[in-house]
Design a protein around this motif. Structure first.
Motif, PDB file in Angstrom:
ATOM      1  N   ARG A 134     -12.951  10.840   9.552  1.00  5.43           N
ATOM      2  CA  ARG A 134     -11.855  10.266   9.055  1.00  5.43           C
ATOM      3  C   ARG A 134     -10.576   9.979   9.571  1.00  5.43           C
ATOM      4  N   LEU A 135      -9.782   9.007   8.870  1.00  8.62           N
ATOM      5  CA  LEU A 135      -9.564   7.871  10.266  1.00  8.62           C
ATOM      6  C   LEU A 135      -7.911   8.149   9.709  1.00  8.62           C
ATOM      7  N   ALA A 136      -7.341   9.160  10.083  1.00  9.78           N
ATOM      8  CA  ALA A 136      -6.096   9.885   9.588  1.00  9.78           C
ATOM      9  C   ALA A 136      -4.633   8.511  10.127  1.00  9.78           C
ATOM     10  N   ALA A 137      -4.917   8.366  11.322  1.00 15.57           N
ATOM     11  CA  ALA A 137      -4.582   6.929  11.443  1.00 15.57           C
ATOM     12  C   ALA A 137      -4.856   5.409  11.177  1.00 15.57           C
ATOM     13  N   VAL A 138      -5.397   5.156  11.133  1.00 13.54           N
ATOM     14  CA  VAL A 138      -5.457   3.860  10.043  1.00 13.54           C
ATOM     15  C   VAL A 138      -4.687   4.269   8.544  1.00 13.54           C
ATOM     16  N   GLU A 139      -4.953   5.323   8.394  1.00 16.04           N
ATOM     17  CA  GLU A 139      -4.746   5.936   6.953  1.00 16.04           C
ATOM     18  C   GLU A 139      -2.847   5.537   7.095  1.00 16.04           C
ATOM     19  N   ALA A 140      -2.439   6.406   8.561  1.00 13.80           N
ATOM     20  CA  ALA A 140      -0.993   6.027   8.083  1.00 13.80           C
ATOM     21  C   ALA A 140      -0.201   4.901   8.568  1.00 13.80           C
ATOM     22  N   ALA A 141      -1.188   4.276   9.439  1.00 11.92           N
ATOM     23  CA  ALA A 141      -0.589   2.861   9.295  1.00 11.92           C
ATOM     24  C   ALA A 141      -1.211   1.990   8.331  1.00 11.92           C
ATOM     25  N   LEU A 142      -1.989   1.894   7.165  1.00  9.77           N
ATOM     26  CA  LEU A 142      -1.856   1.407   6.049  1.00  9.77           C
ATOM     27  C   LEU A 142      -0.055   1.444   5.033  1.00  9.77           C
ATOM     28  N   ARG A 143      -0.058   2.605   4.807  1.00  7.78           N
ATOM     29  CA  ARG A 143       0.850   2.722   4.240  1.00  7.78           C
ATOM     30  C   ARG A 143       1.568   1.871   3.906  1.00  7.78           C
ATOM     31  N   GLY A 144       2.961   1.809   3.266  1.00  6.57           N
ATOM     32  CA  GLY A 144       3.797   0.869   3.568  1.00  6.57           C
ATOM     33  C   GLY A 144       3.675  -0.614   3.732  1.00  6.57           C
ATOM     34  N   ALA A 145       1.951  -0.664   4.461  1.00  4.27           N
ATOM     35  CA  ALA A 145       1.873  -2.048   4.785  1.00  4.27           C
ATOM     36  C   ALA A 145       1.588  -2.754   4.381  1.00  4.27           C
TER      37      ALA A 145
ATOM     38  N   ILE B  91       1.020  -1.115  -0.569  1.00  2.41           N
ATOM     39  CA  ILE B  91      -0.055  -0.347   0.008  1.00  2.41           C
ATOM     40  C   ILE B  91       0.748   1.274  -0.303  1.00  2.41           C
ATOM     41  N   VAL B  92       0.998   1.672  -1.099  1.00  3.66           N
ATOM     42  CA  VAL B  92       1.881   3.523  -1.179  1.00  3.66           C
ATOM     43  C   VAL B  92       1.009   4.431  -0.819  1.00  3.66           C
ATOM     44  N   ASP B  93      -0.116   4.296  -0.201  1.00  3.77           N
ATOM     45  CA  ASP B  93      -1.093   5.523   0.214  1.00  3.77           C
ATOM     46  C   ASP B  93      -2.927   5.106   0.508  1.00  3.77           C
ATOM     47  N   ALA B  94      -3.531   5.457   1.095  1.00  6.48           N
ATOM     48  CA  ALA B  94      -4.576   5.428   1.543  1.00  6.48           C
ATOM     49  C   ALA B  94      -5.510   6.422   1.877  1.00  6.48           C
ATOM     50  N   ARG B  95      -7.011   6.522   1.322  1.00  2.03           N
ATOM     51  CA  ARG B  95      -8.237   7.113   2.255  1.00  2.03           C
ATOM     52  C   ARG B  95      -8.730   6.252   2.965  1.00  2.03           C
ATOM     53  N   VAL B  96      -9.618   7.106   4.514  1.00  2.00           N
ATOM     54  CA  VAL B  96     -10.481   5.941   5.111  1.00  2.00           C
ATOM     55  C   VAL B  96     -11.782   6.924   5.733  1.00  2.00           C
ATOM     56  N   ALA B  97     -12.755   7.016   5.433  1.00  2.00           N
ATOM     57  CA  ALA B  97     -13.298   7.507   6.618  1.00  2.00           C
ATOM     58  C   ALA B  97     -14.580   6.899   6.295  1.00  2.00           C
ATOM     59  N   VAL B  98     -15.166   7.198   7.739  1.00  2.00           N
ATOM     60  CA  VAL B  98     -16.175   6.364   8.599  1.00  2.00           C
ATOM     61  C   VAL B  98     -17.389   7.050   8.518  1.00  2.00           C
ATOM     62  N   GLY B  99     -18.842   6.633   8.731  1.00  2.00           N
ATOM     63  CA  GLY B  99     -20.109   7.364   8.437  1.00  2.00           C
ATOM     64  C   GLY B  99     -21.027   6.389  10.065  1.00  2.00           C
ATOM     65  N   GLY B 100     -22.119   7.228   9.779  1.00  2.00           N
ATOM     66  CA  GLY B 100     -22.887   6.863  10.561  1.00  2.00           C
ATOM     67  C   GLY B 100     -22.709   5.859  12.525  1.00  2.00           C
ATOM     68  N   VAL B 101     -21.453   7.101  12.325  1.00  6.20           N
ATOM     69  CA  VAL B 101     -20.297   6.386  13.727  1.00  6.20           C
ATOM     70  C   VAL B 101     -20.029   7.538  14.393  1.00  6.20           C
ATOM     71  N   ALA B 102     -19.842   8.676  13.467  1.00 12.51           N
ATOM     72  CA  ALA B 102     -19.782   9.990  14.693  1.00 12.51           C
ATOM     73  C   ALA B 102     -20.556  10.881  13.830  1.00 12.51           C
ATOM     74  N   THR B 103     -20.743  12.320  15.085  1.00 16.54           N
ATOM     75  CA  THR B 103     -21.040  13.257  14.868  1.00 16.54           C
ATOM     76  C   THR B 103     -20.931  14.274  13.584  1.00 16.54           C
ATOM     77  N   VAL B 104     -19.874  13.772  12.880  1.00 22.64           N
ATOM     78  CA  VAL B 104     -19.631  14.251  11.592  1.00 22.64           C
ATOM     79  C   VAL B 104     -19.020  13.647  10.352  1.00 22.64           C
ATOM     80  N   PRO B 105     -18.814  13.731   9.334  1.00 19.90           N
ATOM     81  CA  PRO B 105     -18.042  12.554   8.728  1.00 19.90           C
ATOM     82  C   PRO B 105     -16.348  12.442   8.641  1.00 19.90           C
TER      83      PRO B 105
END
Ligand SMILES: Cc1cc2nc3c(=O)[nH]c(=O)nc-3n(C[C@H](O)[C@H](O)[C@H](O)COP(=O)(O)OP(=O)(O)OC[C@H]3O[C@@H](n4cnc5c(N)ncnc54)[C@H](O)[C@@H]3O)c2cc1C
Length: 252
Positions: free
Chosen positions: A194-205, A178-192
């Motif tokens: 974005r999961l920046a920590a998950v994106e960072a963990a995916l990069r290079g994996a 994985i060179v780059d990743a974008r991840v966001a979730v809905g239905g669980v938060a008061t605003v859309p």
């Protein structure tokens, strides 16, 4: 919404988020600006016989101790736990989209993610939209690799229902990494959300189920479950993993 969902130039994550929204009839009538600015589906907000800090500041939030199965676990406050309802907003936030705002006195461009406000102690103020401003454009950055993107929506019934949890993901994979990743979730938060920590963990994996499980272990960090929505904490991770698997199955 239907026009954009069917446009060949739109990334799959946007198209899928739209096609999983509302119903065909509603999508034919609704606009993107209206969808991004729709109000929450919190039943206490919608029931005008009930108190609601968002509708009537200072009146209280009965959801916090009431029927809160559908409510948010992230971005909540002691004043409001209502989820943000838009599906396409989650896809657009994942991609880092901007919106152009016009008014009689000028225009400005802001990140969609920055438009939405956390409820804090003023849940009645949902956005940074100024009086007289209209959304005139949605600007999605060109990310050629976002052709590998999807939107997974988990809900109580498979049609015409808001999300219990949803995940918008895009992956740039080269040589099985994985060179780059974008991840966001809905239905669980008061605003859309974005999961920046998950994106960072995916990069290079490596693009493997085990790496997806590991990278998403931080997805629900900071969650504050209520009496009836604790299931969203694990559902959140599983929904993101499922979306990542959908993007990589069969890709070798
Ligand atoms: C039964 C039902 C189920 C639904 N299910 C889903 C779902 O699963 N997922 C989902 O994402 N959505 C869902 N929706 C929302 C639906 O898809 C529409 O987006 C929503 O109802 C808004 O409709 P509209 O576009 O006609 O906006 P309107 O109702 O016309 O506008 C909504 C708000 O936005 C403001 N507004 C509209 N356009 C602009 C603009 N350009 N600039 C500034 N302000 C603007 C309006 O003034 C208003 O305050 C559902 C709606 C219903 C009724």
């Amino acid at each position: 919404m239907s026009d954009i969902a069917g446009h060949p130039g739109v990334y799959p994550v946007i198209s899928r988020a739209l096609l999983l929204s509302a119903s065909q009839q509603l999508r034919n009538m609704a606009s993107i600006g209206g969808n991004l600015l729709q109000r929450t589906r919190c039943t206490y907000y919608r029931d005008v016989a009930m108190p609601c800090n968002k509708r009537q500041p200072g009146s209280g939030c009965p959801a916090i101790s009431g029927a809160n199965r559908m409510h948010a676990v992230l971005g909540t406050s002691d004043f409001c736990v209502a989820t943000h309802a838009s599906d396409v907003a989650v896809a657009l936030v994942a991609l880092g989209a901007e919106i152009r705002l016009v008014s009689a006195t000028g225009s400005r461009t802001v990140k969609l993610a920055d438009l939405y406000r956390l409820p804090g102690d003023t849940p009645e103020v949902e956005t940074d939209l100024r009086p007289g401003e209209l959304i005139s454009e949605v600007l999605v950055p060109r990310l050629d690799w976002a052709s590998r993107s999807t939107y997974v929506k988990v809900r109580d019934r498979q049609s015409y229902e808001f999300a219990l949890c949803s995940a918008a993901v895009a992956l740039d994979i080269q040589d099985s990494r994985i060179v780059d990743a974008r991840v966001a979730v809905g239905g669980v938060a008061t605003v859309p959300w974005r999961l920046a920590a998950v994106e960072a963990a995916l990069r290079g994996a490596p693009a493997t189920p085990a790496a997806f499980e590991a990278a998403t272990s931080v997805a629900a960090d900071g969650a504050r479950p209520l009496s009836a929505n604790g299931f969203k904490v694990s559902l959140l991770q599983r929904t993101v993993v499922r979306a990542l698997l959908e993007l990589t199955e069969g890709s070798g």
